[in-house]
Scaffold this motif. Sequence first.
Motif, PDB file in Angstrom:
ATOM      1  N   LEU A 222      39.711  51.015  49.638  1.00 46.39           N
ATOM      2  CA  LEU A 222      40.621  51.575  48.652  1.00 46.39           C
ATOM      3  C   LEU A 222      41.967  50.877  48.840  1.00 46.39           C
ATOM      4  CD1 LEU A 222      39.844  55.364  49.244  1.00 46.39           C
ATOM      5  CD2 LEU A 222      38.825  53.867  47.519  1.00 46.39           C
ATOM      6  N   VAL A 223      42.443  50.200  47.804  1.00 44.09           N
ATOM      7  CA  VAL A 223      43.713  49.476  47.892  1.00 44.09           C
ATOM      8  C   VAL A 223      44.829  50.392  47.393  1.00 44.09           C
ATOM      9  CG1 VAL A 223      45.009  47.436  47.203  1.00 44.09           C
ATOM     10  CG2 VAL A 223      42.532  47.282  47.540  1.00 44.09           C
ATOM     11  N   ILE A 224      45.790  50.673  48.275  1.00 47.06           N
ATOM     12  CA  ILE A 224      46.907  51.546  47.951  1.00 47.06           C
ATOM     13  C   ILE A 224      48.161  50.695  47.812  1.00 47.06           C
ATOM     14  CG2 ILE A 224      48.214  53.588  48.647  1.00 47.06           C
ATOM     15  CD1 ILE A 224      45.220  54.088  48.162  1.00 47.06           C
ATOM     16  N   VAL A 225      48.806  50.797  46.668  1.00 41.83           N
ATOM     17  CA  VAL A 225      50.020  50.033  46.401  1.00 41.83           C
ATOM     18  C   VAL A 225      51.047  50.962  45.789  1.00 41.83           C
ATOM     19  CG1 VAL A 225      51.038  48.067  45.188  1.00 41.83           C
ATOM     20  CG2 VAL A 225      48.684  47.934  46.003  1.00 41.83           C
ATOM     21  N   SER A 226      52.228  51.025  46.394  1.00 40.03           N
ATOM     22  CA  SER A 226      53.320  51.846  45.875  1.00 40.03           C
ATOM     23  C   SER A 226      52.881  53.285  45.624  1.00 40.03           C
ATOM     24  CB  SER A 226      53.880  51.233  44.590  1.00 40.03           C
ATOM     25  OG  SER A 226      54.366  49.932  44.820  1.00 40.03           O
ATOM     26  N   GLY A 227      52.074  53.811  46.529  1.00 38.39           N
ATOM     27  CA  GLY A 227      51.644  55.194  46.422  1.00 38.39           C
ATOM     28  C   GLY A 227      50.567  55.466  45.404  1.00 38.39           C
ATOM     29  N   ARG A 228      50.000  54.414  44.806  1.00 40.40           N
ATOM     30  CA  ARG A 228      48.954  54.572  43.803  1.00 40.40           C
ATOM     31  C   ARG A 228      47.665  53.906  44.267  1.00 40.40           C
ATOM     32  NH1 ARG A 228      51.186  55.808  38.721  1.00 40.40           N
ATOM     33  NH2 ARG A 228      49.033  56.306  38.214  1.00 40.40           N
ATOM     34  N   LEU A 229      46.549  54.397  43.741  1.00 38.38           N
ATOM     35  CA  LEU A 229      45.266  53.729  43.970  1.00 38.38           C
ATOM     36  C   LEU A 229      45.177  52.572  42.990  1.00 38.38           C
ATOM     37  CD1 LEU A 229      42.472  53.564  45.287  1.00 38.38           C
ATOM     38  CD2 LEU A 229      41.646  55.164  43.563  1.00 38.38           C
ATOM     39  N   ALA A 230      45.311  51.348  43.517  1.00 33.65           N
ATOM     40  CA  ALA A 230      45.367  50.169  42.662  1.00 33.65           C
ATOM     41  C   ALA A 230      44.003  49.554  42.428  1.00 33.65           C
ATOM     42  CB  ALA A 230      46.302  49.113  43.274  1.00 33.65           C
ATOM     43  N   ALA A 231      43.086  49.700  43.374  1.00 36.30           N
ATOM     44  CA  ALA A 231      41.758  49.103  43.232  1.00 36.30           C
ATOM     45  C   ALA A 231      40.838  49.708  44.267  1.00 36.30           C
ATOM     46  CB  ALA A 231      41.826  47.581  43.414  1.00 36.30           C
ATOM     47  N   SER A 232      39.539  49.639  44.007  1.00 36.31           N
ATOM     48  CA  SER A 232      38.571  50.102  44.993  1.00 36.31           C
ATOM     49  C   SER A 232      37.269  49.353  44.809  1.00 36.31           C
ATOM     50  CB  SER A 232      38.330  51.613  44.850  1.00 36.31           C
ATOM     51  OG  SER A 232      37.681  51.904  43.628  1.00 36.31           O
ATOM     52  N   GLY A 233      36.488  49.282  45.876  1.00 38.32           N
ATOM     53  CA  GLY A 233      35.207  48.587  45.834  1.00 38.32           C
ATOM     54  C   GLY A 233      34.835  48.140  47.232  1.00 38.32           C
ATOM     55  N   ASP A 234      33.793  47.342  47.366  1.00 35.31           N
ATOM     56  CA  ASP A 234      33.486  46.823  48.695  1.00 35.31           C
ATOM     57  C   ASP A 234      34.406  45.634  48.969  1.00 35.31           C
ATOM     58  OD1 ASP A 234      32.440  44.513  47.513  1.00 35.31           O
ATOM     59  OD2 ASP A 234      30.362  45.129  47.754  1.00 35.31           O
ATOM     60  N   PHE A 235      34.410  45.180  50.230  1.00 36.24           N
ATOM     61  CA  PHE A 235      35.384  44.161  50.594  1.00 36.24           C
ATOM     62  C   PHE A 235      35.160  42.857  49.842  1.00 36.24           C
ATOM     63  CE2 PHE A 235      32.909  41.198  53.066  1.00 36.24           C
ATOM     64  CZ  PHE A 235      31.893  41.951  53.634  1.00 36.24           C
ATOM     65  N   ARG A 236      33.921  42.598  49.414  1.00 41.17           N
ATOM     66  CA  ARG A 236      33.661  41.361  48.663  1.00 41.17           C
ATOM     67  C   ARG A 236      34.390  41.385  47.329  1.00 41.17           C
ATOM     68  NH1 ARG A 236      29.227  43.333  50.926  1.00 41.17           N
ATOM     69  NH2 ARG A 236      28.111  42.100  52.503  1.00 41.17           N
ATOM     70  N   ALA A 237      34.382  42.572  46.691  1.00 39.33           N
ATOM     71  CA  ALA A 237      35.077  42.687  45.416  1.00 39.33           C
ATOM     72  C   ALA A 237      36.578  42.573  45.616  1.00 39.33           C
ATOM     73  CB  ALA A 237      34.729  44.012  44.750  1.00 39.33           C
ATOM     74  N   ILE A 238      37.084  43.152  46.705  1.00 38.35           N
ATOM     75  CA  ILE A 238      38.512  43.029  46.987  1.00 38.35           C
ATOM     76  C   ILE A 238      38.867  41.572  47.252  1.00 38.35           C
ATOM     77  CG2 ILE A 238      40.344  43.671  48.592  1.00 38.35           C
ATOM     78  CD1 ILE A 238      39.490  45.949  46.795  1.00 38.35           C
ATOM     79  N   ARG A 239      38.028  40.882  47.995  1.00 44.69           N
ATOM     80  CA  ARG A 239      38.288  39.473  48.281  1.00 44.69           C
ATOM     81  C   ARG A 239      38.319  38.648  46.998  1.00 44.69           C
ATOM     82  NH1 ARG A 239      40.798  36.320  51.612  1.00 44.69           N
ATOM     83  NH2 ARG A 239      39.746  36.968  53.513  1.00 44.69           N
ATOM     84  N   ARG A 240      37.514  39.032  46.011  1.00 43.77           N
ATOM     85  CA  ARG A 240      37.515  38.270  44.763  1.00 43.77           C
ATOM     86  C   ARG A 240      38.861  38.320  44.055  1.00 43.77           C
ATOM     87  NH1 ARG A 240      32.081  40.062  44.221  1.00 43.77           N
ATOM     88  NH2 ARG A 240      32.680  41.814  42.906  1.00 43.77           N
ATOM     89  N   LEU A 241      39.672  39.331  44.389  1.00 47.04           N
ATOM     90  CA  LEU A 241      41.015  39.374  43.823  1.00 47.04           C
ATOM     91  C   LEU A 241      41.827  38.157  44.252  1.00 47.04           C
ATOM     92  CD1 LEU A 241      41.976  43.118  44.269  1.00 47.04           C
ATOM     93  CD2 LEU A 241      41.693  41.908  42.114  1.00 47.04           C
ATOM     94  N   MET A 242      41.440  37.581  45.397  1.00 47.88           N
ATOM     95  CA  MET A 242      42.128  36.383  45.850  1.00 47.88           C
ATOM     96  C   MET A 242      41.846  35.200  44.930  1.00 47.88           C
ATOM     97  SD  MET A 242      43.568  37.531  48.633  1.00 47.88           S
ATOM     98  CE  MET A 242      43.984  36.252  49.816  1.00 47.88           C
ATOM     99  N   VAL A 243      40.757  35.318  44.156  1.00 48.68           N
ATOM    100  CA  VAL A 243      40.358  34.232  43.263  1.00 48.68           C
ATOM    101  C   VAL A 243      40.584  34.590  41.803  1.00 48.68           C
ATOM    102  CG1 VAL A 243      38.421  32.824  42.486  1.00 48.68           C
ATOM    103  CG2 VAL A 243      38.666  33.351  44.909  1.00 48.68           C
ATOM    104  N   ASP A 244      40.158  35.791  41.408  1.00 49.05           N
ATOM    105  CA  ASP A 244      40.173  36.184  39.997  1.00 49.05           C
ATOM    106  C   ASP A 244      41.527  36.707  39.564  1.00 49.05           C
ATOM    107  OD1 ASP A 244      37.533  35.487  39.987  1.00 49.05           O
ATOM    108  OD2 ASP A 244      36.800  37.531  40.217  1.00 49.05           O
ATOM    109  N   ARG A 245      42.529  35.866  39.649  1.00 48.39           N
ATOM    110  CA  ARG A 245      43.888  36.192  39.230  1.00 48.39           C
ATOM    111  C   ARG A 245      44.643  34.884  39.069  1.00 48.39           C
ATOM    112  NH1 ARG A 245      47.422  35.690  43.607  1.00 48.39           N
ATOM    113  NH2 ARG A 245      46.342  35.296  45.581  1.00 48.39           N
TER     114      ARG A 245
END
Length: 333
Positions: A222-245
Amino acid sequence: MTTETSTTDRTPEATSRPNGAAPVIGLAEVSKWYGNVVAVNDVSFDIGPGITGLLGPNGAGKSTLLHMMGGLLRASSGAVSILGEPAAGNPEVYRKLGIVLEREAVYGSLSGWDFVRMNAKLHGLADPDAATRRAIEQVDMGHAQDRLTGGYSKGMKQRIKIAAAIVHDPQVLILDEPFNGADPRQRLHMIDMLRAMARAGRTVVFSSHILEEMERLGDRVLVIVSGRLAASGDFRAIRRLMVDRPHTFLVDSTDNRRFAQALVGDAAVTGVELEGDRLMVRTNDYTRFTLEAPRIAQGAGITVRELAPSDESLESVFEYLVAGVRGGAGEAS
């Protein structure tokens, strides 16, 4: 209300619960504020058995969320439940819950053994000595159990705190930055221990600001940014944020000016900037650009000496997510 946000498109999706079973930990529209400062803002998610990581930069609200899950803080609004019961103001929940805070919480005048045994006795365990021995062995602190905790290193203090938190074999374990101060061997041992707990059906929730720790441990992030839930998923999906942006690449070649002109016509390139010897290239398609740039260079008779993303840090991912949260992406009424 944000329920759960996909890491790929940041749109909400409902958290499913098989057969209508209550989650081990549940947050529904939870906010926490201190005067005019909002620490957590309208967060909803469910956590089940296994390992769940709270990932976010320092000051994002991770510790506040963990403290509310552990019943140490009351939510200003919304509901926090653990094992189907209210988390706050419910001492009985600690019979099935272990919690380790990031701040120091050991008595320096006690030995490691006495500190863990004290917690075993507070829980009213039938055989506190056996429980103490088991917990200390689990965190690999037998060699230092007779030393005063005041002389422990930060990593040792963290491990003896975890031993005290698991001495009663809790169903739920909440850890705030558990790997602080641990050396690589200690980290591996701790990861193996927490994975074993998850395999046994326990629920482990931990916070970190380091993506690599999530990759090695978290079943769900669960990715928490500025007190909000910004994203969630397994770590592979979170890692894809490093690419899909959007990305910016630093390029060094034998002819940056001519290379910049050649790159402008490619569909993967959204902009180029040439300042002296520095060539910066912006792209919305990481994979396509890294494949096409060498081909374009070869076709133009240019040698590429360096082609590296300049914004691969986790902080840059957080900044990207912050922009989405502030802009309203990933929210539903």
